[in-house]
Design an enzyme around this catalytic site. Structure first.
Site, PDB file in Angstrom:
ATOM      1  N   LEU A 174       0.816  -1.205   0.000  1.00  0.00           N
ATOM      2  CA  LEU A 174       0.000   0.000   0.000  1.00  0.00           C
ATOM      3  C   LEU A 174       0.857   1.266   0.000  1.00  0.00           C
ATOM      4  O   LEU A 174       0.537   2.246  -0.675  1.00  0.00           O
ATOM      5  CB  LEU A 174      -0.931   0.005   1.210  1.00  0.00           C
ATOM      6  CG  LEU A 174      -1.874  -1.190   1.377  1.00  0.00           C
ATOM      7  CD1 LEU A 174      -2.717  -1.020   2.638  1.00  0.00           C
ATOM      8  CD2 LEU A 174      -2.764  -1.358   0.155  1.00  0.00           C
ATOM      9  N   ASP A 231      10.911   3.929   5.186  1.00  0.00           N
ATOM     10  CA  ASP A 231      10.705   2.532   5.552  1.00  0.00           C
ATOM     11  C   ASP A 231      11.925   2.047   6.300  1.00  0.00           C
ATOM     12  O   ASP A 231      13.047   2.523   6.064  1.00  0.00           O
ATOM     13  CB  ASP A 231      10.498   1.665   4.298  1.00  0.00           C
ATOM     14  CG  ASP A 231       9.718   0.394   4.593  1.00  0.00           C
ATOM     15  OD1 ASP A 231      10.244  -0.468   5.325  1.00  0.00           O
ATOM     16  OD2 ASP A 231       8.581   0.266   4.102  1.00  0.00           O
ATOM     17  N   ASP A 282      12.575   3.945  11.392  1.00  0.00           N
ATOM     18  CA  ASP A 282      11.849   3.061  12.304  1.00  0.00           C
ATOM     19  C   ASP A 282      10.793   3.929  12.976  1.00  0.00           C
ATOM     20  O   ASP A 282      11.123   4.795  13.797  1.00  0.00           O
ATOM     21  CB  ASP A 282      12.815   2.468  13.334  1.00  0.00           C
ATOM     22  CG  ASP A 282      12.127   1.618  14.385  1.00  0.00           C
ATOM     23  OD1 ASP A 282      10.866   1.524  14.372  1.00  0.00           O
ATOM     24  OD2 ASP A 282      12.823   1.050  15.241  1.00  0.00           O
ATOM     25  N   VAL A 283       9.543   3.724  12.622  1.00  0.00           N
ATOM     26  CA  VAL A 283       8.488   4.615  13.116  1.00  0.00           C
ATOM     27  C   VAL A 283       8.289   4.531  14.619  1.00  0.00           C
ATOM     28  O   VAL A 283       7.672   5.416  15.215  1.00  0.00           O
ATOM     29  CB  VAL A 283       7.145   4.341  12.402  1.00  0.00           C
ATOM     30  CG1 VAL A 283       7.255   4.649  10.915  1.00  0.00           C
ATOM     31  CG2 VAL A 283       6.667   2.909  12.628  1.00  0.00           C
ATOM     32  N   CYS A 291       1.538   4.175   6.334  1.00  0.00           N
ATOM     33  CA  CYS A 291       1.277   2.815   5.846  1.00  0.00           C
ATOM     34  C   CYS A 291       2.143   1.775   6.537  1.00  0.00           C
ATOM     35  O   CYS A 291       1.947   0.570   6.317  1.00  0.00           O
ATOM     36  CB  CYS A 291       1.506   2.731   4.335  1.00  0.00           C
ATOM     37  SG  CYS A 291       0.301   3.616   3.349  1.00  0.00           S
ATOM     38  N   SER A 309      -7.874  -0.836   9.579  1.00  0.00           N
ATOM     39  CA  SER A 309      -8.175  -2.120   8.951  1.00  0.00           C
ATOM     40  C   SER A 309      -9.597  -2.502   9.311  1.00  0.00           C
ATOM     41  O   SER A 309     -10.118  -2.065  10.351  1.00  0.00           O
ATOM     42  CB  SER A 309      -7.218  -3.209   9.450  1.00  0.00           C
ATOM     43  OG  SER A 309      -7.668  -4.503   9.083  1.00  0.00           O
ATOM     44  N   TYR A 315      -3.332  -7.496  16.368  1.00  0.00           N
ATOM     45  CA  TYR A 315      -3.524  -6.689  15.164  1.00  0.00           C
ATOM     46  C   TYR A 315      -4.796  -5.842  15.278  1.00  0.00           C
ATOM     47  O   TYR A 315      -4.789  -4.645  14.991  1.00  0.00           O
ATOM     48  CB  TYR A 315      -3.595  -7.601  13.946  1.00  0.00           C
ATOM     49  CG  TYR A 315      -3.712  -6.875  12.630  1.00  0.00           C
ATOM     50  CD1 TYR A 315      -2.642  -6.142  12.123  1.00  0.00           C
ATOM     51  CD2 TYR A 315      -4.884  -6.934  11.883  1.00  0.00           C
ATOM     52  CE1 TYR A 315      -2.735  -5.482  10.906  1.00  0.00           C
ATOM     53  CE2 TYR A 315      -4.993  -6.268  10.672  1.00  0.00           C
ATOM     54  CZ  TYR A 315      -3.916  -5.547  10.186  1.00  0.00           C
ATOM     55  OH  TYR A 315      -4.025  -4.895   8.974  1.00  0.00           O
ATOM     56  N   LYS A 364      -5.078  -1.733  15.243  1.00  0.00           N
ATOM     57  CA  LYS A 364      -5.816  -1.018  14.209  1.00  0.00           C
ATOM     58  C   LYS A 364      -7.068  -0.353  14.785  1.00  0.00           C
ATOM     59  O   LYS A 364      -7.498   0.704  14.302  1.00  0.00           O
ATOM     60  CB  LYS A 364      -6.189  -1.973  13.075  1.00  0.00           C
ATOM     61  CG  LYS A 364      -4.975  -2.480  12.305  1.00  0.00           C
ATOM     62  CD  LYS A 364      -4.169  -1.346  11.682  1.00  0.00           C
ATOM     63  CE  LYS A 364      -3.062  -1.835  10.781  1.00  0.00           C
ATOM     64  NZ  LYS A 364      -2.307  -0.725  10.140  1.00  0.00           N
TER      65      LYS A 364
END
Length: 253
Positions: free
Chosen positions: A17, A36, A57-58, A84, A146, A159, A163
């Site tokens: 994405l 990224d 690294d976010v 993303c 998501s 997950y 989200k």
């Protein structure tokens, strides 16, 4: 906001994405920074679209600060941020080997939720200093939630929690940042043909696609990217989480 001529930052831009969104923004005339942790993948995307690649690294405060500074120095201050970056491992809360290790849950939350917030806060701090555009807008932030935020399946506790947090973060962030003319929205994709799914056997991909009411296929990353552009261009769209899933509602398993 017309994205043409404005700097944009896309996290998770090495593939899937993020890569497709970076390409769509570049085609629309944005100066795109591809962020990224997979720097080689980010470089491939950047080379293909005429952008720049930055390792990030976010989940790291200092790393994110440095990445945004590099993007700002090279492209100018960004008016567009698209989050993303994320991971989606499946694991039961309690499996055959006992309870899920807490560190595994924390890792998913850290990347998907904390990482999203980290980039949002830093980008918004830059955006609020910019001169407003003709429509009084200073910036747009789009994050990735998501459908699992609403119909998480068995094995998706980590997950779904991450989200769900992204979805819940969207409205209060939009309300807070409205004073600066910064809009915030999120997209909740269904089953998309990202590298994680396209690595499955074709029969498995076809089976997943057949579960979608219509169209009976996996979503294509370009469709996610098209929605990002729609949000960026739609000045009155703010504080919303938009599903893009072909009317799919996930079953328990």
């Amino acid at each position: 906001m017309d994205p043409k001529g404005h700097a944009a930052i896309v996290t998770g831009a090495a593939s899937g994405l993020g890569a497709e969104t970076a390409a769509a923004l570049a085609k629309a005339g944005s100066k795109v920074a591809c962020l990224d942790i997979n720097i080689e993948g980010a470089r491939q995307t950047a080379s293909r679209i005429g952008g720049i690649a930055i390792k990030c690294d976010v989940t790291s405060e200092s790393g994110a600060v440095a990445a945004l500074k590099e993007a700002r120095d090279k492209n100018g201050p960004a008016r567009i941020l698209v989050n993303c970056a994320g991971v989606g491992p499946a694991k039961r809360m309690v499996g055959r080997d006992g309870p899920m290790p807490l560190a595994e849950f924390e890792k998913v939350i850290s990347i998907n939720l904390v990482g999203t917030f980290n980039m949002m806060r830093l980008a918004a701090a830059d955006m609020q200093t910019l001169e407003p555009l003709a429509d009084h807008e200073r910036g747009v932030i789009v994050s990735t939630a998501s459908v699992a935020a609403f119909e998480g399946q068995i094995g998706q506790t980590a997950y779904s929690a991450s989200k769900g947090g992204v979805a819940a973060l969207t409205l209060p962030a939009a309300r807070e940042l409205s004073q600066f003319g910064i809009r915030v929205a999120a997209i909740a994709p269904g089953i998309f043909a990202t590298p994680m799914l396209t690595a499955l056997p074709q029969a498995a991909q076809d089976s997943l696609g057949a579960s979608v009411p219509f169209p009976k296929r996996l979503g294509e990353p370009r469709e996610y990217a098209d929605l990002v552009l729609f949000i960026v261009r739609s000045n009155y769209l703010n504080g919303e989480v938009i599903r893009i899933d072909g009317a799919l509602r996930m079953a328990p398993r």
